[in-house]
Design a protein around this motif. Structure first.
Motif, PDB file in Angstrom:
ATOM      1  N   THR A 119      48.643 -67.193   1.809  1.00  0.00           N
ATOM      2  CA  THR A 119      50.092 -67.131   1.701  1.00  0.00           C
ATOM      3  C   THR A 119      50.593 -68.513   1.306  1.00  0.00           C
ATOM      4  OG1 THR A 119      50.160 -65.435   3.419  1.00  0.00           O
ATOM      5  CG2 THR A 119      52.239 -66.509   2.884  1.00  0.00           C
ATOM      6  N   PRO A 120      50.719 -68.748  -0.002  1.00  0.00           N
ATOM      7  CA  PRO A 120      51.191 -70.059  -0.449  1.00  0.00           C
ATOM      8  C   PRO A 120      52.715 -70.138  -0.396  1.00  0.00           C
ATOM      9  CG  PRO A 120      50.618 -68.715  -2.340  1.00  0.00           C
ATOM     10  CD  PRO A 120      50.352 -67.892  -1.105  1.00  0.00           C
ATOM     11  N   PHE A 121      53.204 -71.286  -0.018  1.00  0.00           N
ATOM     12  CA  PHE A 121      54.646 -71.528  -0.015  1.00  0.00           C
ATOM     13  C   PHE A 121      54.946 -72.522  -1.130  1.00  0.00           C
ATOM     14  CE2 PHE A 121      53.498 -70.461   4.356  1.00  0.00           C
ATOM     15  CZ  PHE A 121      54.321 -69.366   4.548  1.00  0.00           C
ATOM     16  N   PRO A 122      55.722 -72.106  -2.142  1.00  0.00           N
ATOM     17  CA  PRO A 122      56.044 -73.017  -3.242  1.00  0.00           C
ATOM     18  C   PRO A 122      56.848 -74.218  -2.745  1.00  0.00           C
ATOM     19  CG  PRO A 122      56.706 -70.763  -3.759  1.00  0.00           C
ATOM     20  CD  PRO A 122      56.325 -70.800  -2.312  1.00  0.00           C
ATOM     21  N   THR A 123      56.575 -75.371  -3.310  1.00  0.00           N
ATOM     22  CA  THR A 123      57.325 -76.597  -3.050  1.00  0.00           C
ATOM     23  C   THR A 123      57.784 -77.135  -4.401  1.00  0.00           C
ATOM     24  OG1 THR A 123      55.406 -78.053  -3.209  1.00  0.00           O
ATOM     25  CG2 THR A 123      55.876 -77.106  -1.025  1.00  0.00           C
ATOM     26  N   PRO A 124      58.657 -78.131  -4.430  1.00  0.00           N
ATOM     27  CA  PRO A 124      59.098 -78.662  -5.725  1.00  0.00           C
ATOM     28  C   PRO A 124      57.951 -79.169  -6.603  1.00  0.00           C
ATOM     29  CG  PRO A 124      60.560 -79.402  -3.996  1.00  0.00           C
ATOM     30  CD  PRO A 124      59.403 -78.712  -3.314  1.00  0.00           C
ATOM     31  N   ASP A 125      56.857 -79.618  -5.983  1.00  0.00           N
ATOM     32  CA  ASP A 125      55.758 -80.187  -6.779  1.00  0.00           C
ATOM     33  C   ASP A 125      54.453 -79.416  -6.702  1.00  0.00           C
ATOM     34  OD1 ASP A 125      55.117 -80.826  -4.162  1.00  0.00           O
ATOM     35  OD2 ASP A 125      54.486 -82.862  -4.615  1.00  0.00           O
ATOM     36  N   GLY A 126      54.423 -78.287  -5.995  1.00  0.00           N
ATOM     37  CA  GLY A 126      53.179 -77.532  -5.867  1.00  0.00           C
ATOM     38  C   GLY A 126      53.290 -76.434  -4.833  1.00  0.00           C
ATOM     39  N   PHE A 127      52.338 -76.433  -3.884  1.00  0.00           N
ATOM     40  CA  PHE A 127      52.300 -75.406  -2.848  1.00  0.00           C
ATOM     41  C   PHE A 127      51.818 -75.996  -1.531  1.00  0.00           C
ATOM     42  CE2 PHE A 127      51.794 -73.020  -6.748  1.00  0.00           C
ATOM     43  CZ  PHE A 127      52.607 -71.905  -6.545  1.00  0.00           C
ATOM     44  N   VAL A 128      52.185 -75.313  -0.449  1.00  0.00           N
ATOM     45  CA  VAL A 128      51.662 -75.580   0.889  1.00  0.00           C
ATOM     46  C   VAL A 128      51.077 -74.267   1.392  1.00  0.00           C
ATOM     47  CG1 VAL A 128      52.281 -76.135   3.269  1.00  0.00           C
ATOM     48  CG2 VAL A 128      53.308 -77.417   1.394  1.00  0.00           C
ATOM     49  N   ILE A 129      49.891 -74.332   1.979  1.00  0.00           N
ATOM     50  CA  ILE A 129      49.218 -73.152   2.516  1.00  0.00           C
ATOM     51  C   ILE A 129      48.833 -73.441   3.960  1.00  0.00           C
ATOM     52  CG2 ILE A 129      47.248 -71.588   2.282  1.00  0.00           C
ATOM     53  CD1 ILE A 129      47.096 -72.558  -0.690  1.00  0.00           C
ATOM     54  N   ASN A 130      49.230 -72.541   4.869  1.00  0.00           N
ATOM     55  CA  ASN A 130      48.861 -72.775   6.266  1.00  0.00           C
ATOM     56  C   ASN A 130      47.384 -72.457   6.468  1.00  0.00           C
ATOM     57  OD1 ASN A 130      48.664 -69.961   6.697  1.00  0.00           O
ATOM     58  ND2 ASN A 130      50.780 -69.821   7.323  1.00  0.00           N
ATOM     59  N   LEU A 131      46.786 -73.146   7.417  1.00  0.00           N
ATOM     60  CA  LEU A 131      45.351 -73.002   7.711  1.00  0.00           C
ATOM     61  C   LEU A 131      45.170 -72.581   9.170  1.00  0.00           C
ATOM     62  CD1 LEU A 131      44.149 -76.242   5.880  1.00  0.00           C
ATOM     63  CD2 LEU A 131      43.915 -73.881   5.076  1.00  0.00           C
ATOM     64  N   PRO A 132      45.417 -71.301   9.481  1.00  0.00           N
ATOM     65  CA  PRO A 132      45.316 -70.872  10.877  1.00  0.00           C
ATOM     66  C   PRO A 132      43.910 -70.985  11.443  1.00  0.00           C
ATOM     67  CG  PRO A 132      45.640 -68.991   9.432  1.00  0.00           C
ATOM     68  CD  PRO A 132      45.799 -70.220   8.595  1.00  0.00           C
ATOM     69  N   TYR A 133      42.881 -70.994  10.586  1.00  0.00           N
ATOM     70  CA  TYR A 133      41.498 -71.120  11.041  1.00  0.00           C
ATOM     71  C   TYR A 133      40.987 -72.551  10.900  1.00  0.00           C
ATOM     72  CZ  TYR A 133      41.877 -66.103  10.250  1.00  0.00           C
ATOM     73  OH  TYR A 133      42.290 -64.797  10.241  1.00  0.00           O
ATOM     74  N   THR A 134      41.862 -73.489  10.680  1.00  0.00           N
ATOM     75  CA  THR A 134      41.592 -74.916  10.463  1.00  0.00           C
ATOM     76  C   THR A 134      41.098 -75.164   9.042  1.00  0.00           C
ATOM     77  OG1 THR A 134      39.264 -75.177  11.136  1.00  0.00           O
ATOM     78  CG2 THR A 134      40.928 -75.168  12.914  1.00  0.00           C
ATOM     79  N   SER A 135      40.965 -76.417   8.707  1.00  0.00           N
ATOM     80  CA  SER A 135      40.542 -76.811   7.362  1.00  0.00           C
ATOM     81  C   SER A 135      39.041 -76.638   7.145  1.00  0.00           C
ATOM     82  CB  SER A 135      40.937 -78.263   7.104  1.00  0.00           C
ATOM     83  OG  SER A 135      40.326 -79.111   8.051  1.00  0.00           O
ATOM     84  N   LYS A 136      38.339 -76.151   8.137  1.00  0.00           N
ATOM     85  CA  LYS A 136      36.885 -75.990   8.017  1.00  0.00           C
ATOM     86  C   LYS A 136      36.473 -74.691   7.325  1.00  0.00           C
ATOM     87  CE  LYS A 136      35.979 -79.039  11.773  1.00  0.00           C
ATOM     88  NZ  LYS A 136      35.968 -79.238  13.163  1.00  0.00           N
ATOM     89  N   VAL A 137      37.421 -73.850   6.967  1.00  0.00           N
ATOM     90  CA  VAL A 137      37.072 -72.610   6.276  1.00  0.00           C
ATOM     91  C   VAL A 137      36.492 -72.944   4.907  1.00  0.00           C
ATOM     92  CG1 VAL A 137      38.698 -71.135   7.516  1.00  0.00           C
ATOM     93  CG2 VAL A 137      39.435 -72.315   5.444  1.00  0.00           C
ATOM     94  N   ASP A 138      35.587 -72.097   4.444  1.00  0.00           N
ATOM     95  CA  ASP A 138      34.876 -72.369   3.192  1.00  0.00           C
ATOM     96  C   ASP A 138      35.808 -72.592   2.008  1.00  0.00           C
ATOM     97  OD1 ASP A 138      32.329 -72.295   4.291  1.00  0.00           O
ATOM     98  OD2 ASP A 138      32.071 -70.153   3.919  1.00  0.00           O
ATOM     99  N   TRP A 139      36.810 -71.728   1.854  1.00  0.00           N
ATOM    100  CA  TRP A 139      37.652 -71.849   0.663  1.00  0.00           C
ATOM    101  C   TRP A 139      38.385 -73.195   0.646  1.00  0.00           C
ATOM    102  CZ3 TRP A 139      42.802 -72.747   0.500  1.00  0.00           C
ATOM    103  CH2 TRP A 139      43.562 -72.446   1.632  1.00  0.00           C
ATOM    104  N   ALA A 140      38.867 -73.652   1.786  1.00  0.00           N
ATOM    105  CA  ALA A 140      39.575 -74.943   1.833  1.00  0.00           C
ATOM    106  C   ALA A 140      38.602 -76.083   1.536  1.00  0.00           C
ATOM    107  CB  ALA A 140      40.251 -75.142   3.184  1.00  0.00           C
ATOM    108  N   GLN A 141      37.400 -76.016   2.082  1.00  0.00           N
ATOM    109  CA  GLN A 141      36.397 -77.045   1.812  1.00  0.00           C
ATOM    110  C   GLN A 141      36.023 -77.063   0.333  1.00  0.00           C
ATOM    111  OE1 GLN A 141      35.041 -79.473   3.966  1.00  0.00           O
ATOM    112  NE2 GLN A 141      36.872 -78.797   5.054  1.00  0.00           N
ATOM    113  N   ASN A 142      35.953 -75.879  -0.292  1.00  0.00           N
ATOM    114  CA  ASN A 142      35.653 -75.805  -1.722  1.00  0.00           C
ATOM    115  C   ASN A 142      36.753 -76.476  -2.552  1.00  0.00           C
ATOM    116  OD1 ASN A 142      33.302 -74.388  -1.211  1.00  0.00           O
ATOM    117  ND2 ASN A 142      34.194 -72.385  -1.663  1.00  0.00           N
TER     118      ASN A 142
END
Length: 132
Positions: free
Chosen positions: A53-76
């Protein structure tokens, strides 16, 4: 989730992975609230699509990480330093991925995201910048 129980997080993460293909059917399409992060595996080099669930920002996006930043997709995404986010039917090439705190992105998020963050005690967010 709120207590960050590793056992519970692992079970929810496994459930989410199993049913991600269902979420991908509409994620990223015009009018959908969910988007898709297209990223490349760090070891496999394989292309992956992960619903988020990306949230648009003026310069890009913010995505919440409910499972922390250790999830595979975020690490990739962090390892590649780029990804593609499909949101509202449009592909956005993004760069400069970084893990940030809620305090840093709170002013950029809709109120509903703050409620989700509070209920699930989300501490980390991935912030990316549009490459274009």
């Amino acid at each position: 989730m709120r207590n960050k129980s590793p056992w519970l997080q692992d079970r929810i993460r496994a459930f989410s992975k199993r049913f991600a293909s269902e979420a991908l059917k509409t994620a990223g399409t015009e009018g959908a609230t969910n988007g898709v992060v297209l990223h490349v595996g760090r070891a496999s080099g394989k292309q992956y699509a992960t619903p988020v669930t990306p949230f648009p920002t003026p310069d890009g996006f913010v995505i919440n990480l409910p499972y922390t930043s250790k999830v595979d997709w975020a690490q990739n995404v962090l390892a590649a330093k780029s990804a593609t986010i499909v949101y509202d039917g449009v592909e956005h090439r993004v760069t400069d991925p970084r893990i940030v705190s809620y305090a840093e992105v709170a002013p950029l998020l809709p109120k509903a995201a703050g409620v989700f963050r509070a209920v699930f005690d989300v501490q980390e967010f991935l912030r990316v910048t549009n490459a274009d």
